[in-house]
Design a protein around this motif. Structure first.
Motif, PDB file in Angstrom:
ATOM      1  N   THR A  87      24.788  12.015  13.347  1.00 39.19           N
ATOM      2  CA  THR A  87      24.823  10.830  12.487  1.00 39.19           C
ATOM      3  C   THR A  87      26.261  10.388  12.226  1.00 39.19           C
ATOM      4  OG1 THR A  87      22.753  11.487  11.405  1.00 39.19           O
ATOM      5  CG2 THR A  87      24.155   9.909  10.239  1.00 39.19           C
ATOM      6  N   CYS A  88      27.164  11.358  12.079  1.00 42.12           N
ATOM      7  CA  CYS A  88      28.553  11.053  11.723  1.00 42.12           C
ATOM      8  C   CYS A  88      29.431  10.685  12.918  1.00 42.12           C
ATOM      9  CB  CYS A  88      29.183  12.246  11.005  1.00 42.12           C
ATOM     10  SG  CYS A  88      28.462  12.624   9.400  1.00 42.12           S
ATOM     11  N   LYS A  89      28.990  10.964  14.133  1.00 42.59           N
ATOM     12  CA  LYS A  89      29.862  10.778  15.301  1.00 42.59           C
ATOM     13  C   LYS A  89      30.512   9.401  15.368  1.00 42.59           C
ATOM     14  CE  LYS A  89      28.530  14.197  18.770  1.00 42.59           C
ATOM     15  NZ  LYS A  89      27.643  15.040  17.973  1.00 42.59           N
ATOM     16  N   PRO A  90      29.768   8.294  15.206  1.00 43.17           N
ATOM     17  CA  PRO A  90      30.443   6.992  15.293  1.00 43.17           C
ATOM     18  C   PRO A  90      31.555   6.829  14.259  1.00 43.17           C
ATOM     19  CG  PRO A  90      28.064   6.713  15.468  1.00 43.17           C
ATOM     20  CD  PRO A  90      28.307   8.131  15.057  1.00 43.17           C
ATOM     21  N   SER A  91      31.316   7.294  13.035  1.00 43.22           N
ATOM     22  CA  SER A  91      32.335   7.133  11.992  1.00 43.22           C
ATOM     23  C   SER A  91      33.569   7.974  12.277  1.00 43.22           C
ATOM     24  CB  SER A  91      31.749   7.489  10.622  1.00 43.22           C
ATOM     25  OG  SER A  91      31.389   8.866  10.558  1.00 43.22           O
ATOM     26  N   PHE A  92      33.399   9.119  12.963  1.00 45.70           N
ATOM     27  CA  PHE A  92      34.556   9.935  13.342  1.00 45.70           C
ATOM     28  C   PHE A  92      35.559   9.121  14.166  1.00 45.70           C
ATOM     29  CE2 PHE A  92      32.270  14.344  13.323  1.00 45.70           C
ATOM     30  CZ  PHE A  92      32.227  14.297  11.938  1.00 45.70           C
ATOM     31  N   TYR A  93      35.028   8.164  14.932  1.00 43.58           N
ATOM     32  CA  TYR A  93      35.869   7.428  15.880  1.00 43.58           C
ATOM     33  C   TYR A  93      35.980   5.942  15.536  1.00 43.58           C
ATOM     34  CZ  TYR A  93      35.425  11.806  18.303  1.00 43.58           C
ATOM     35  OH  TYR A  93      35.473  13.144  18.605  1.00 43.58           O
ATOM     36  N   GLY A  94      35.811   5.637  14.258  1.00 45.72           N
ATOM     37  CA  GLY A  94      36.041   4.272  13.788  1.00 45.72           C
ATOM     38  C   GLY A  94      35.049   3.254  14.286  1.00 45.72           C
ATOM     39  N   LEU A  95      33.837   3.682  14.608  1.00 47.68           N
ATOM     40  CA  LEU A  95      32.816   2.772  15.121  1.00 47.68           C
ATOM     41  C   LEU A  95      31.746   2.534  14.072  1.00 47.68           C
ATOM     42  CD1 LEU A  95      32.583   4.542  18.570  1.00 47.68           C
ATOM     43  CD2 LEU A  95      33.449   2.223  18.232  1.00 47.68           C
ATOM     44  N   SER A 108      24.379   4.602  29.805  1.00 42.20           N
ATOM     45  CA  SER A 108      23.736   4.793  28.505  1.00 42.20           C
ATOM     46  C   SER A 108      22.995   6.119  28.439  1.00 42.20           C
ATOM     47  CB  SER A 108      22.760   3.638  28.234  1.00 42.20           C
ATOM     48  OG  SER A 108      23.455   2.410  28.127  1.00 42.20           O
ATOM     49  N   LYS A 109      22.499   6.584  29.585  1.00 43.46           N
ATOM     50  CA  LYS A 109      21.851   7.895  29.619  1.00 43.46           C
ATOM     51  C   LYS A 109      22.885   9.015  29.669  1.00 43.46           C
ATOM     52  CE  LYS A 109      17.676   6.147  31.887  1.00 43.46           C
ATOM     53  NZ  LYS A 109      16.843   6.167  33.121  1.00 43.46           N
ATOM     54  N   LEU A 110      24.004   8.745  30.298  1.00 43.96           N
ATOM     55  CA  LEU A 110      25.069   9.747  30.388  1.00 43.96           C
ATOM     56  C   LEU A 110      25.745   9.948  29.036  1.00 43.96           C
ATOM     57  CD1 LEU A 110      26.408  11.496  32.588  1.00 43.96           C
ATOM     58  CD2 LEU A 110      28.071   9.664  32.907  1.00 43.96           C
ATOM     59  N   PHE A 111      25.814   8.869  28.230  1.00 41.46           N
ATOM     60  CA  PHE A 111      26.409   8.924  26.897  1.00 41.46           C
ATOM     61  C   PHE A 111      25.369   8.448  25.881  1.00 41.46           C
ATOM     62  CE2 PHE A 111      30.091   7.933  29.740  1.00 41.46           C
ATOM     63  CZ  PHE A 111      30.729   9.151  29.621  1.00 41.46           C
ATOM     64  N   PRO A 112      24.399   9.316  25.540  1.00 41.80           N
ATOM     65  CA  PRO A 112      23.245   8.888  24.740  1.00 41.80           C
ATOM     66  C   PRO A 112      23.596   8.618  23.279  1.00 41.80           C
ATOM     67  CG  PRO A 112      23.168  11.249  25.127  1.00 41.80           C
ATOM     68  CD  PRO A 112      24.313  10.724  25.943  1.00 41.80           C
ATOM     69  N   THR A 113      22.651   7.951  22.623  1.00 43.29           N
ATOM     70  CA  THR A 113      22.834   7.569  21.226  1.00 43.29           C
ATOM     71  C   THR A 113      21.902   8.334  20.284  1.00 43.29           C
ATOM     72  OG1 THR A 113      21.248   5.755  21.521  1.00 43.29           O
ATOM     73  CG2 THR A 113      23.569   5.229  21.836  1.00 43.29           C
ATOM     74  N   ASP A 149      23.654  -0.038  14.461  1.00 42.77           N
ATOM     75  CA  ASP A 149      24.342  -1.230  14.959  1.00 42.77           C
ATOM     76  C   ASP A 149      24.659  -1.117  16.450  1.00 42.77           C
ATOM     77  OD1 ASP A 149      24.268  -2.330  12.437  1.00 42.77           O
ATOM     78  OD2 ASP A 149      26.305  -1.698  11.910  1.00 42.77           O
ATOM     79  N   LEU A 150      25.099   0.058  16.872  1.00 40.81           N
ATOM     80  CA  LEU A 150      25.449   0.256  18.282  1.00 40.81           C
ATOM     81  C   LEU A 150      24.219   0.125  19.177  1.00 40.81           C
ATOM     82  CD1 LEU A 150      27.907   3.265  17.880  1.00 40.81           C
ATOM     83  CD2 LEU A 150      28.525   0.901  18.423  1.00 40.81           C
ATOM     84  N   VAL A 151      23.098   0.680  18.733  1.00 39.04           N
ATOM     85  CA  VAL A 151      21.873   0.585  19.523  1.00 39.04           C
ATOM     86  C   VAL A 151      21.393  -0.863  19.596  1.00 39.04           C
ATOM     87  CG1 VAL A 151      19.425   1.228  19.580  1.00 39.04           C
ATOM     88  CG2 VAL A 151      21.165   2.963  19.125  1.00 39.04           C
ATOM     89  N   GLN A 152      21.530  -1.592  18.509  1.00 38.69           N
ATOM     90  CA  GLN A 152      21.158  -3.008  18.532  1.00 38.69           C
ATOM     91  C   GLN A 152      21.999  -3.784  19.532  1.00 38.69           C
ATOM     92  OE1 GLN A 152      21.423  -4.427  14.490  1.00 38.69           O
ATOM     93  NE2 GLN A 152      19.499  -3.459  13.864  1.00 38.69           N
ATOM     94  N   LYS A 153      23.291  -3.491  19.598  1.00 41.96           N
ATOM     95  CA  LYS A 153      24.150  -4.158  20.585  1.00 41.96           C
ATOM     96  C   LYS A 153      23.718  -3.788  22.000  1.00 41.96           C
ATOM     97  CE  LYS A 153      28.761  -5.176  22.151  1.00 41.96           C
ATOM     98  NZ  LYS A 153      30.228  -5.125  21.910  1.00 41.96           N
ATOM     99  N   GLU A 196      30.288  -0.289  23.548  1.00 44.51           N
ATOM    100  CA  GLU A 196      30.709   0.611  22.470  1.00 44.51           C
ATOM    101  C   GLU A 196      29.690   1.680  22.142  1.00 44.51           C
ATOM    102  OE1 GLU A 196      30.842  -2.705  22.139  1.00 44.51           O
ATOM    103  OE2 GLU A 196      32.849  -3.325  21.486  1.00 44.51           O
ATOM    104  N   TRP A 197      28.406   1.439  22.445  1.00 43.99           N
ATOM    105  CA  TRP A 197      27.390   2.430  22.106  1.00 43.99           C
ATOM    106  C   TRP A 197      27.579   3.738  22.890  1.00 43.99           C
ATOM    107  CZ3 TRP A 197      26.554  -2.038  24.883  1.00 43.99           C
ATOM    108  CH2 TRP A 197      26.153  -1.894  26.213  1.00 43.99           C
ATOM    109  N   CYS A 198      28.314   3.683  23.987  1.00 47.20           N
ATOM    110  CA  CYS A 198      28.594   4.902  24.763  1.00 47.20           C
ATOM    111  C   CYS A 198      29.778   5.689  24.202  1.00 47.20           C
ATOM    112  CB  CYS A 198      28.906   4.536  26.215  1.00 47.20           C
ATOM    113  SG  CYS A 198      27.530   3.825  27.145  1.00 47.20           S
ATOM    114  N   LEU A 199      30.582   5.058  23.368  1.00 46.44           N
ATOM    115  CA  LEU A 199      31.857   5.657  22.979  1.00 46.44           C
ATOM    116  C   LEU A 199      31.741   6.911  22.110  1.00 46.44           C
ATOM    117  CD1 LEU A 199      34.041   2.469  22.370  1.00 46.44           C
ATOM    118  CD2 LEU A 199      34.307   4.185  24.187  1.00 46.44           C
ATOM    119  N   PRO A 200      30.850   6.979  21.106  1.00 46.38           N
ATOM    120  CA  PRO A 200      30.833   8.198  20.282  1.00 46.38           C
ATOM    121  C   PRO A 200      30.634   9.476  21.100  1.00 46.38           C
ATOM    122  CG  PRO A 200      29.573   6.464  19.206  1.00 46.38           C
ATOM    123  CD  PRO A 200      29.904   5.960  20.570  1.00 46.38           C
TER     124      PRO A 200
END
Length: 302
Positions: free
Chosen positions: A279-287, A132-137, A292-296, A169-173
Motif C-alpha cells: 500500500t505504501c510503495k507509491p508514496s515511498f517514491y513520490g507517486l 504492466s505484468k512485469l511491474f504489477p500493481t 489513481d495509478l490503476v485508473q491511469k 507511472e503505474w509501473c514505477l513503484p
C-alpha cells in the motif's frame, strides 16, 4: 532523424539477418546495424514514419543503399532492432513476455520507448500490457512473480527513466522497489544521471523502504510468545535476521521450523507487513495512490 550517423559508411555496417528483407523498400541505419524493411508496413504501423515517408525528397538529398533509400537513425541500434522486430514479427513481444525479466526487460523498454516516440499504437499497447505484468500493481500479482533472478540494476534504472517519460507511472513503484532490493544505495549513482529526479527519488524511496524493513524485523524477531508449546525445539527465537529480511523482500516463504503456535504467528506477521508495504510503495517514491495509478493504466490501455 537522418542527421546522425552521417559519418558512418553503410558499407562498414552489418546487416541484421532477421530484419533484412530482400524485397524490402527502405534501409534504416542505426549505429553499425542495417535493416532492410517494408516501408509500406512500417508506415501503416507508425504515424510518425507515415508522415516522414510521405514527404517527397529531391533525388540529390536521398542516400541509397542496396537500391533503396537509406535513412540514418539517431536511435540506439539495439532498441531500434527490438522495435522493428515487434512490428515485423507478431510473436516477438509474446516471446519476450515468457522469457526471463533479466533478459527481456531491455528490449521491452526499447520497444515501449520507440513505439511511443514514433506513435505506433498497436505495438505500444501490447508492450505496455507486458510491462504492466512485469511491474504489477497488486500484492497478489506481485507474489505470483518469479523474482529469484535479479534484473541488472542498470536495466531497471533505464526502465524507470523511460517509464516516466512515456507516462507509464503505474509501473514505477514496483520498478523502484526491485531496484532498491537489488542495488545498494551507494551504487545507484552509477545507473542514473547525477542529481536527476530519478536518482533522488530512488535514494529517498530506498531509505524509506529500508526503514520499513527494519521495523518489521524488530516485530518478527521478538521473543517467543507465551504459550509456546515447544520452546526447546522451536526456532523462532533463533531466526536469522538475514532470513527475515529475505522473507520481507521476496514472495516465497521457506519452511521456518517453528512450532505449531509460532509458525502461524510468524507467517501472519509477514503477510500483514507485505500488505502494508504494498500500500505504501507509491508514496515511498513520490507517486499517487495505487487507485489513481490503476485508473491511469486503465485509461491508457483502453
Amino acid at each position: 532523424m537522418d542527421a546522425s550517423n552521417s559519418l558512418t559508411r553503410a558499407d562498414d555496417c552489418s546487416r541484421v539477418d532477421s530484419l533484412w528483407f530482400d524485397d524490402g523498400g527502405l534501409v534504416l541505419l542505426a549505429g553499425t546495424k542495417l535493416f532492410k524493411i517494408y516501408r509500406g508496413l512500417l508506415a501503416a504501423r507508425s504515424i510518425v514514419f507515415s508522415d516522414m515517408l510521405s514527404v517527397p525528397q529531391p533525388p540529390s538529398a536521398v542516400d541509397t543503399y542496396d537500391g533503396c533509400p537509406l535513412v540514418r537513425m539517431l536511435d540506439d541500434a539495439e532498441e531500434l532492432e527490438a522495435y522493428l522486430r515487434a512490428i515485423f514479427d507478431s510473436g516477438y513481444i509474446s516471446a519476450l513476455a515468457t522469457g526471463s525479466p533479466a533478459e527481456s526487460l531491455a528490449p521491452l523498454i526499447g520497444i515501449a520507448y520507440l513505439s511511443h516516440k514514433y506513435r505506433t499504437p498497436m505495438v505500444h499497447a501490447n508492450v505496455l500490457l507486458v510491462l504492466s505484468k512485469l511491474f504489477p500493481t497488486s500484492l497478489t500479482d506481485f507474489n505470483g512473480l518469479k523474482h529469484t533472478i535479479s534484473t541488472p540494476p542498470v536495466a531497471l534504472a533505464h526502465a524507470i527513466v523511460i517509464l516516466r517519460q512515456i507516462g507509464a507511472e503505474w509501473c514505477l513503484p514496483t520498478a523502484y522497489y526491485l531496484l532498491a532490493r537489488d542495488c545498494p544505495s551507494e551504487q545507484m549513482h552509477f545507473h542514473f544521471p547525477l542529481a536527476s529526479t530519478e536518482l533522488l527519488t530512488a535514494l529517498g524511496g530506498a531509505r524509506k523502504q529500508a526503514l520499513a524493513i527494519r521495523r518489521v524485523i524488530a516485530v518478527l524477531a521478538t521473543p517467543i510468545p507465551d504459550p509456546c508449546n515447544s520452546q526447546n525445539t522451536c526456532r523462532l527465537s533463533e531466526t536469522n535476521l538475514a532470513l527475515i529480511e529475505y522473507i520481507c523482500r521476496h514472495s516465497d516463504l521457506p519452511e521456518f521450523g517453528h512450532c505449531g503456535i509460532c509458525d502461524p504467528l510468524f507467517i501472519k506477521g509477514v503477510a500483514s507487513w507485505r500488505r502494508q508495504s504494498m500500500t505504501c510503495k507509491p508514496s515511498f517514491y513520490g507517486l499517487t495512490s495505487w487507485e489513481d495509478l490503476v485508473q491511469k493504466r486503465t485509461r491508457v490501455l483502453a
